[in-house]
Design a protein around this motif. Structure first.
Motif, short mmCIF file in Angstrom:
data_model
loop_
_atom_site.label_atom_id
_atom_site.label_comp_id
_atom_site.label_asym_id
_atom_site.label_seq_id
_atom_site.Cartn_x
_atom_site.Cartn_y
_atom_site.Cartn_z
N GLU A 2 2.05 54.63 -6.43
CA GLU A 2 1.81 55.43 -7.64
C GLU A 2 0.76 54.79 -8.54
N SER A 3 0.86 53.48 -8.70
CA SER A 3 -0.10 52.77 -9.57
C SER A 3 -1.35 52.39 -8.78
N PRO A 4 -2.51 52.49 -9.42
CA PRO A 4 -3.73 52.06 -8.72
C PRO A 4 -3.93 50.54 -8.79
N PHE A 5 -3.05 49.84 -9.54
CA PHE A 5 -3.21 48.40 -9.76
C PHE A 5 -2.19 47.60 -8.96
N PHE A 6 -2.66 46.46 -8.47
CA PHE A 6 -1.79 45.57 -7.70
C PHE A 6 -1.99 44.14 -8.12
N SER A 7 -0.93 43.54 -8.63
CA SER A 7 -0.96 42.10 -8.89
C SER A 7 -0.59 41.42 -7.56
N ILE A 8 -0.80 40.12 -7.50
CA ILE A 8 -0.41 39.38 -6.30
C ILE A 8 1.11 39.51 -6.11
N ALA A 9 1.85 39.46 -7.21
CA ALA A 9 3.31 39.60 -7.13
C ALA A 9 3.71 40.96 -6.56
N ALA A 10 2.98 42.01 -6.96
CA ALA A 10 3.27 43.37 -6.45
C ALA A 10 2.98 43.45 -4.95
N LEU A 11 1.88 42.84 -4.52
CA LEU A 11 1.54 42.83 -3.08
C LEU A 11 2.60 42.06 -2.29
N GLN A 12 3.07 40.98 -2.88
CA GLN A 12 4.16 40.20 -2.25
C GLN A 12 5.37 41.08 -2.00
N ALA A 13 5.74 41.84 -3.05
CA ALA A 13 6.94 42.69 -2.98
C ALA A 13 6.75 43.84 -1.99
N VAL A 14 5.56 44.46 -2.01
CA VAL A 14 5.29 45.61 -1.13
C VAL A 14 5.36 45.19 0.34
N PHE A 15 4.74 44.06 0.66
CA PHE A 15 4.64 43.65 2.08
C PHE A 15 5.68 42.60 2.48
N LYS A 16 6.51 42.17 1.52
CA LYS A 16 7.54 41.15 1.79
C LYS A 16 6.93 39.91 2.43
N ILE A 17 5.93 39.36 1.74
CA ILE A 17 5.23 38.17 2.24
C ILE A 17 5.19 37.10 1.14
N THR A 18 4.76 35.90 1.49
CA THR A 18 4.68 34.83 0.51
C THR A 18 3.51 35.07 -0.45
N ARG A 19 3.52 34.34 -1.54
CA ARG A 19 2.44 34.47 -2.54
C ARG A 19 1.08 34.12 -1.92
N GLU A 20 1.06 33.08 -1.11
CA GLU A 20 -0.19 32.65 -0.48
C GLU A 20 -0.70 33.72 0.48
N SER A 21 0.21 34.30 1.26
CA SER A 21 -0.17 35.39 2.18
C SER A 21 -0.67 36.60 1.41
N ALA A 22 -0.04 36.88 0.27
CA ALA A 22 -0.46 38.02 -0.56
C ALA A 22 -1.88 37.81 -1.06
N ARG A 23 -2.19 36.57 -1.46
CA ARG A 23 -3.56 36.25 -1.92
C ARG A 23 -4.57 36.45 -0.80
N THR A 24 -4.22 35.99 0.41
CA THR A 24 -5.10 36.13 1.57
C THR A 24 -5.29 37.60 1.91
N THR A 25 -4.20 38.36 1.89
CA THR A 25 -4.25 39.80 2.19
C THR A 25 -5.15 40.51 1.17
N ALA A 26 -4.99 40.19 -0.11
CA ALA A 26 -5.80 40.81 -1.16
C ALA A 26 -7.28 40.50 -0.95
N ALA A 27 -7.59 39.25 -0.63
CA ALA A 27 -8.99 38.85 -0.40
C ALA A 27 -9.58 39.61 0.79
N ARG A 28 -8.80 39.75 1.85
CA ARG A 28 -9.28 40.50 3.04
C ARG A 28 -9.51 41.97 2.73
#
Length: 196
Positions: free
Chosen positions: A13-39
């Motif tokens: 629904e939201s167009p915005f994603f914090s690293i914490a939100a990406l973590q929650a959506v994909f059930k991954i670690t904070r570091e993995s969320a950062r890597t995913t966001a960068a990719r």
């Protein structure tokens, strides 16, 4: 990166994603969320707005919803909300919000300023309009008067159309503010009574 990952983001629904939100959506670690966001940013799916905050590329959003996302928790208030609700005619060149800490930044060629209020002055009088959260008109006036008592806002009684406010709600909310705000409010309110 699976197409499921991208589909999940596009359905959000939201167009915005914090690293914490990406973590929650994909059930991954904070570091993995950062890597995913960068990719995803490299592939043009996400756009980096600031550290740990991204948006979907080509997703439209308002500057007010961006203000909500850049610093959390926050809500549009002060002169920006007064103008939005038609209480003042001056259009602020800055988007003002209130939050639990002071913060400011520039994004999309716009300056965003967040003024700190006590938690008890933050958690009421908020409403969702379109894609953003903003305080009700009565609270916008009280928040601005509160900042005026601290030398952080300029507001003249003549500039405010108090006839657009609900007097009962204004009175109810004002009980939560310091006496200096109530005294100032009286000078703004008096205008309305004298006009009648």
């Amino acid at each position: 990166m699976s197409s499921n990952t991208i589909t999940t983001l596009l359905k959000a629904e939201s167009p915005f994603f914090s690293i914490a939100a990406l973590q929650a959506v994909f059930k991954i670690t904070r570091e993995s969320a950062r890597t995913t966001a960068a990719r995803l940013a490299k592939r043009g799916i996400l756009v980096r707005l600031q550290r740990d905050l991204y948006t979907l590329a080509n997703r439209k959003y308002s500057l007010f919803s961006l203000a909500n996302a850049l610093y959390q928790p926050s809500v549009i208030s002060l002169e920006t909300a007064l103008n939005y609700w038609g209480l003042i005619v001056q259009v602020p060149q800055i988007i003002f919000s209130i939050g639990l800490k002071s913060y400011q930044c520039v994004n999309e060629n716009t300056q965003f300023i967040y003024r700190r209020v006590q938690p008890e002055l933050f958690r009421f009088g908020q409403t969702k309009v379109e894609d953003f959260f903003i305080v009700e008109p009565e609270k916008a006036l009280l928040d601005t008067l509160y900042m005026k008592t601290k030398g952080l806002a300029e507001l003249l009684a003549d500039d405010v159309d108090v006839s657009r406010l609900d007097p009962e709600l204004l009175n109810y909310y004002s009980r939560l503010y310091p006496n200096a705000v109530k005294k100032l409010l009286h000078t703004f309110d008096k205008q309305e009574y004298e006009a009648k």
